[in-house]
Design a protein around this motif. Structure first.
Motif, PDB file in Angstrom:
ATOM      1  N   MET A  10       0.896  -1.070   0.072  1.00 61.97           N
ATOM      2  CA  MET A  10       0.216  -0.167  -0.105  1.00 61.97           C
ATOM      3  C   MET A  10       0.842   1.288   0.112  1.00 61.97           C
ATOM      4  SD  MET A  10      -3.227  -0.898   2.480  1.00 61.97           S
ATOM      5  CE  MET A  10      -2.394  -0.426   3.704  1.00 61.97           C
ATOM      6  N   VAL A  11       1.980   1.283   0.800  1.00 59.53           N
ATOM      7  CA  VAL A  11       2.647   2.282   0.812  1.00 59.53           C
ATOM      8  C   VAL A  11       3.254   2.684  -0.454  1.00 59.53           C
ATOM      9  CG1 VAL A  11       4.776   3.387   2.192  1.00 59.53           C
ATOM     10  CG2 VAL A  11       3.138   2.278   3.323  1.00 59.53           C
ATOM     11  N   LYS A  12       3.617   1.811  -1.241  1.00 63.75           N
ATOM     12  CA  LYS A  12       4.336   2.118  -2.478  1.00 63.75           C
ATOM     13  C   LYS A  12       3.207   2.431  -3.591  1.00 63.75           C
ATOM     14  CE  LYS A  12       8.067  -0.885  -1.852  1.00 63.75           C
ATOM     15  NZ  LYS A  12       8.995  -2.124  -2.415  1.00 63.75           N
ATOM     16  N   HIS A  13       1.899   2.299  -3.270  1.00 65.60           N
ATOM     17  CA  HIS A  13       0.807   2.811  -4.084  1.00 65.60           C
ATOM     18  C   HIS A  13       0.867   1.901  -5.467  1.00 65.60           C
ATOM     19  CE1 HIS A  13       0.509   6.543  -1.772  1.00 65.60           C
ATOM     20  NE2 HIS A  13       1.759   6.792  -2.144  1.00 65.60           N
ATOM     21  N   ASP A  14       1.141   0.420  -5.091  1.00 63.07           N
ATOM     22  CA  ASP A  14       1.247  -0.455  -6.053  1.00 63.07           C
ATOM     23  C   ASP A  14       0.025  -1.567  -5.901  1.00 63.07           C
ATOM     24  OD1 ASP A  14       2.032  -2.135  -8.376  1.00 63.07           O
ATOM     25  OD2 ASP A  14       3.592  -2.877  -7.346  1.00 63.07           O
ATOM     26  N   PHE A  15      -1.084  -1.248  -6.035  1.00 65.05           N
ATOM     27  CA  PHE A  15      -2.074  -2.360  -6.147  1.00 65.05           C
ATOM     28  C   PHE A  15      -3.315  -2.132  -6.735  1.00 65.05           C
ATOM     29  CE2 PHE A  15      -2.618   1.352  -2.787  1.00 65.05           C
ATOM     30  CZ  PHE A  15      -3.621   1.759  -3.126  1.00 65.05           C
ATOM     31  N   ASP A  16      -4.197  -2.973  -6.950  1.00 62.69           N
ATOM     32  CA  ASP A  16      -5.458  -2.724  -7.581  1.00 62.69           C
ATOM     33  C   ASP A  16      -6.538  -2.631  -6.555  1.00 62.69           C
ATOM     34  OD1 ASP A  16      -4.445  -2.982 -10.303  1.00 62.69           O
ATOM     35  OD2 ASP A  16      -4.185  -5.345 -10.217  1.00 62.69           O
ATOM     36  N   VAL A  17      -6.575  -3.631  -5.516  1.00 65.97           N
ATOM     37  CA  VAL A  17      -7.534  -3.494  -4.495  1.00 65.97           C
ATOM     38  C   VAL A  17      -7.042  -3.996  -3.126  1.00 65.97           C
ATOM     39  CG1 VAL A  17      -9.604  -4.542  -3.592  1.00 65.97           C
ATOM     40  CG2 VAL A  17      -9.487  -4.211  -6.171  1.00 65.97           C
ATOM     41  N   VAL A  18      -7.379  -3.089  -2.145  1.00 68.41           N
ATOM     42  CA  VAL A  18      -6.724  -3.027  -0.892  1.00 68.41           C
ATOM     43  C   VAL A  18      -7.852  -3.289   0.139  1.00 68.41           C
ATOM     44  CG1 VAL A  18      -5.533  -2.423   1.276  1.00 68.41           C
ATOM     45  CG2 VAL A  18      -4.659  -2.068  -1.359  1.00 68.41           C
ATOM     46  N   TYR A  19      -7.791  -4.218   0.833  1.00 72.05           N
ATOM     47  CA  TYR A  19      -9.127  -4.535   1.981  1.00 72.05           C
ATOM     48  C   TYR A  19      -8.278  -4.019   3.327  1.00 72.05           C
ATOM     49  CZ  TYR A  19     -12.574  -6.109   5.264  1.00 72.05           C
ATOM     50  OH  TYR A  19     -13.329  -6.254   6.278  1.00 72.05           O
ATOM     51  N   THR A  20      -8.889  -2.895   3.985  1.00 68.95           N
ATOM     52  CA  THR A  20      -8.351  -2.358   5.678  1.00 68.95           C
ATOM     53  C   THR A  20      -9.613  -2.252   6.388  1.00 68.95           C
ATOM     54  OG1 THR A  20      -8.314  -0.056   4.801  1.00 68.95           O
ATOM     55  CG2 THR A  20      -6.347  -1.246   4.363  1.00 68.95           C
ATOM     56  N   SER A  21      -9.210  -1.712   7.545  1.00 65.80           N
ATOM     57  CA  SER A  21     -10.296  -1.418   8.454  1.00 65.80           C
ATOM     58  C   SER A  21      -9.735  -0.206   9.075  1.00 65.80           C
ATOM     59  CB  SER A  21     -10.644  -2.574   9.313  1.00 65.80           C
ATOM     60  OG  SER A  21      -9.714  -3.025  10.056  1.00 65.80           O
ATOM     61  N   TRP A  22     -10.631   0.485   9.768  1.00 61.59           N
ATOM     62  CA  TRP A  22     -10.157   1.425  10.637  1.00 61.59           C
ATOM     63  C   TRP A  22     -11.184   1.849  11.825  1.00 61.59           C
ATOM     64  CZ3 TRP A  22      -5.987   4.457  10.514  1.00 61.59           C
ATOM     65  CH2 TRP A  22      -5.841   5.630  11.001  1.00 61.59           C
ATOM     66  N   GLY A  23     -10.792   2.126  13.072  1.00 62.57           N
ATOM     67  CA  GLY A  23     -11.466   2.365  14.088  1.00 62.57           C
ATOM     68  C   GLY A  23     -11.169   3.945  14.470  1.00 62.57           C
ATOM     69  N   SER A  24     -12.428   4.271  15.145  1.00 69.83           N
ATOM     70  CA  SER A  24     -12.308   5.976  15.323  1.00 69.83           C
ATOM     71  C   SER A  24     -11.284   5.879  16.676  1.00 69.83           C
ATOM     72  CB  SER A  24     -13.641   6.489  15.735  1.00 69.83           C
ATOM     73  OG  SER A  24     -14.057   5.807  16.598  1.00 69.83           O
ATOM     74  N   ASP A  25     -10.399   7.112  16.700  1.00 68.65           N
ATOM     75  CA  ASP A  25      -9.441   7.112  17.820  1.00 68.65           C
ATOM     76  C   ASP A  25     -10.103   8.078  18.581  1.00 68.65           C
ATOM     77  OD1 ASP A  25      -7.958   6.275  15.717  1.00 68.65           O
ATOM     78  OD2 ASP A  25      -6.304   7.462  16.160  1.00 68.65           O
ATOM     79  N   PHE A  26     -11.174   8.716  18.193  1.00 69.90           N
ATOM     80  CA  PHE A  26     -11.905  10.160  19.274  1.00 69.90           C
ATOM     81  C   PHE A  26     -13.296  10.242  18.616  1.00 69.90           C
ATOM     82  CE2 PHE A  26      -8.901  11.819  16.319  1.00 69.90           C
ATOM     83  CZ  PHE A  26      -9.551  12.728  15.484  1.00 69.90           C
ATOM     84  N   ASN A  27     -14.205  10.643  19.247  1.00 67.92           N
ATOM     85  CA  ASN A  27     -15.542  10.899  19.200  1.00 67.92           C
ATOM     86  C   ASN A  27     -15.441  12.198  18.165  1.00 67.92           C
ATOM     87  OD1 ASN A  27     -18.273  10.455  18.968  1.00 67.92           O
ATOM     88  ND2 ASN A  27     -18.551  11.574  20.852  1.00 67.92           N
ATOM     89  N   SER A  36      -2.789  13.265   3.505  1.00 67.11           N
ATOM     90  CA  SER A  36      -2.843  12.195   4.778  1.00 67.11           C
ATOM     91  C   SER A  36      -1.972  11.083   4.421  1.00 67.11           C
ATOM     92  CB  SER A  36      -4.246  11.809   4.833  1.00 67.11           C
ATOM     93  OG  SER A  36      -4.335  10.588   5.656  1.00 67.11           O
ATOM     94  N   ASN A  37      -1.436  10.515   5.611  1.00 67.71           N
ATOM     95  CA  ASN A  37      -0.318   9.516   5.470  1.00 67.71           C
ATOM     96  C   ASN A  37      -1.216   8.084   5.111  1.00 67.71           C
ATOM     97  OD1 ASN A  37       2.004  10.964   5.844  1.00 67.71           O
ATOM     98  ND2 ASN A  37       1.857  10.651   8.066  1.00 67.71           N
ATOM     99  N   TYR A  38      -2.456   8.313   5.141  1.00 73.90           N
ATOM    100  CA  TYR A  38      -3.289   7.125   5.213  1.00 73.90           C
ATOM    101  C   TYR A  38      -3.981   7.149   3.724  1.00 73.90           C
ATOM    102  CZ  TYR A  38      -1.997   6.248   9.845  1.00 73.90           C
ATOM    103  OH  TYR A  38      -1.324   6.101  11.047  1.00 73.90           O
ATOM    104  N   ASN A  39      -3.822   7.846   2.975  1.00 69.29           N
ATOM    105  CA  ASN A  39      -4.491   8.166   1.721  1.00 69.29           C
ATOM    106  C   ASN A  39      -3.875   7.296   0.585  1.00 69.29           C
ATOM    107  OD1 ASN A  39      -5.846   8.766  -0.605  1.00 69.29           O
ATOM    108  ND2 ASN A  39      -5.817  11.258  -0.293  1.00 69.29           N
ATOM    109  N   PHE A  40      -3.625   6.072   0.689  1.00 73.78           N
ATOM    110  CA  PHE A  40      -2.699   5.260   0.096  1.00 73.78           C
ATOM    111  C   PHE A  40      -3.230   5.269  -1.548  1.00 73.78           C
ATOM    112  CE2 PHE A  40      -2.491   3.197   4.316  1.00 73.78           C
ATOM    113  CZ  PHE A  40      -1.401   3.309   4.313  1.00 73.78           C
ATOM    114  N   GLY A  41      -4.652   5.457  -1.627  1.00 73.59           N
ATOM    115  CA  GLY A  41      -5.088   5.627  -3.047  1.00 73.59           C
ATOM    116  C   GLY A  41      -4.690   6.855  -3.778  1.00 73.59           C
TER     117      GLY A  41
END
Length: 61
Positions: free
Chosen positions: A1-18, A31-36
């Motif tokens: 993901m970090v190399k942006h070399d993918f067709d599809v990625v499945y991840t999950s995310w949980g909220s850190d705060f409300n 964003s460091n998490y905007n892999f696409g």
């Protein structure tokens, strides 16, 4: 993901705060998490504007 070399990625995310920004900032420009590497000027403009407003009293920070 970090190399942006993918067709599809499945991840999950949980909220850190409300707050919606815990999810919304994932797709924000720079964003460091905007892999696409999705980038939308209108989204970023609205996201940045919301980040400068205190939702409790609508005062600029």
């Amino acid at each position: 993901m970090v190399k942006h070399d993918f067709d599809v990625v499945y991840t999950s995310w949980g909220s850190d705060f409300n707050d919606a920004s815990t999810y919304l900032n994932l797709q924000a420009r720079g964003s460091n998490y905007n892999f696409g590497q999705w980038d939308n000027d209108e989204y970023n403009k609205l996201f940045e504007a919301s980040a400068t407003t205190d939702a409790g009293n609508n005062q600029k920070r």
